[in-house]
Design an enzyme around this catalytic site. Sequence first.
Site, short mmCIF file in Angstrom:
data_model
loop_
_atom_site.label_atom_id
_atom_site.label_comp_id
_atom_site.label_asym_id
_atom_site.label_seq_id
_atom_site.Cartn_x
_atom_site.Cartn_y
_atom_site.Cartn_z
N GLY A 1 0.81 -1.21 0.00
CA GLY A 1 0.00 0.00 0.00
C GLY A 1 0.85 1.26 0.00
N GLN B 1 -7.78 0.68 3.82
CA GLN B 1 -8.65 0.23 4.93
C GLN B 1 -10.09 0.04 4.49
OE1 GLN B 1 -7.95 -0.72 8.03
NE2 GLN B 1 -5.78 -0.19 8.02
N THR C 1 10.71 -7.53 -11.35
CA THR C 1 10.03 -8.82 -11.51
C THR C 1 8.90 -8.92 -10.50
OG1 THR C 1 12.13 -9.77 -12.17
CG2 THR C 1 10.39 -11.32 -11.56
N CYS D 1 2.83 2.99 13.03
CA CYS D 1 4.06 3.76 12.85
C CYS D 1 4.25 4.74 13.99
CB CYS D 1 4.02 4.51 11.53
SG CYS D 1 3.32 3.53 10.22
C1 LIG Z 1 -1.62 -0.29 6.08
C2 LIG Z 1 -1.96 0.97 5.36
C3 LIG Z 1 -1.13 1.49 4.36
C4 LIG Z 1 0.21 0.89 4.04
O1 LIG Z 1 0.12 -0.34 3.40
P1 LIG Z 1 1.40 -1.31 3.46
O2 LIG Z 1 1.02 -2.44 2.55
O3 LIG Z 1 1.54 -1.73 4.87
O4 LIG Z 1 2.56 -0.56 2.93
C5 LIG Z 1 -1.53 2.63 3.71
N1 LIG Z 1 -2.68 3.24 4.01
C6 LIG Z 1 -3.51 2.77 4.96
C7 LIG Z 1 -4.79 3.49 5.23
C8 LIG Z 1 -3.17 1.62 5.67
O5 LIG Z 1 -3.99 1.18 6.62
#
Ligand SMILES: *Cc1c(COP(=O)(O)O)cnc(C)c1O
Length: 388
Positions: free
Chosen positions: A69, A178, A236, A324
């Site tokens: 994400g 989310q 890849t 975080c």
């Molecule tokens: C978890 C999350 C991300 C980050 O995704 P990752 O796959 O952990 O890098 C970004 N935005 C929201 C709203 C998230 O909950």
Amino acid sequence: MIYLDYAATTPMIDEVITAMLPYQQQFFGNPSSVYAAGRQAKKGLEEAREKVADAIGAQPAEIIFTAGGTEADNLALKGAVAKADPRRRHVITTSIEHHAVLHSAEWLERQGYRVTFLPVDNNGIVSLDALKASLSPETALVSVMLANNEVGTVQPVREVVDIVKAHSRALVHTDAVQGLGKVPVDVEDLGVDMAAFAAHKLGGPKGVGVLYLRSKTSIAPQLHGGGQERGLRSGTPNVAAIVGFGTAAEISASEVAEVSQQLSDIRDRLQESILRAIPDVTVNGAEGPRVPGTLSVCIRGVEGESLLLMLDSKGVAASSGSACASGSLEPSHVLMAMGVSPETAHGSLRLSLGRGSVDLDVKAVVETLRQVVTRLRSIAPRFAKTAS
Ligand SMILES: *Cc1c(COP(=O)(O)O)cnc(C)c1O
């Protein structure tokens, strides 16, 4: 262990693991290779692309696989402004975004872009009036998340798109990480140009994500190399993980309505029982539309980190809000933006539910929480003073 941190990550669904295994073993080929092992991998990759596209109402050609994400959000923000008319150096986002968007926006600010961080109300819903007021002919991109990861509030993304498209030619991105698996997500209904998703929030593997990019929308790649994913994401592809994402997306789209109803009932019961059992608790975002299964509370007189450690020692895994932000003493930027005082925000607790929570023992969780809070408050002199 009672796992109440599905907003941080989820365990993989059994069918996802089963679907991935052959791609870790016999179908290990590089999907760009011409021989049979490569073609098999390519087939798995393209089938997964169709499944993810189906789950979000997109065309397969609009799906760009990324390594999560965070990467999808970075690609959306940086890729969109890099391709925009050079006179358009204004970006609009909200003050409650995930750090993947927030820190990307702050980085753009350091590169000389003007960035507007829209305020939210007490329930964590973005101000559409502020959006209208800040749009300008220089706006290149508007990024508003679909569902907040800390408090679960659902943003009026369709309204955002309507406002932006009526007034400007800016692109609209939504961090929908989310949202997928919790609320029905259809990129056509939302009307966005871009949307970010991550497999591990819906029972898929970690380290794989998607940027939905509406056809004919043009962004600049942020990784340069072999030109995979139509040149927009070189490297890849992680075929096994992508196959897992396809399966997870398919399963969660098929059960989202049923699971959501169950989880929102459990969340509401959890919320009511906590408010009944523990004094001086406030619910964050209580009046806003929220994704089912996310409950954020502030518990006066306790410190979030101690609360989490004590809950852990009693077998309950939860979070203070943002994965975080925890470990730092900074109060959550989301709660600050919602007008919660820093002192109150220090006692924040996020309980988030998922597929495995449908038979959650709400009573046991609340009793554990009550005991932990009572213990922490008894050793917190400041609370003892203010409470008496
Ligand atoms: C978890 C999350 C991300 C980050 O995704 P990752 O796959 O952990 O890098 C970004 N935005 C929201 C709203 C998230 O909950």
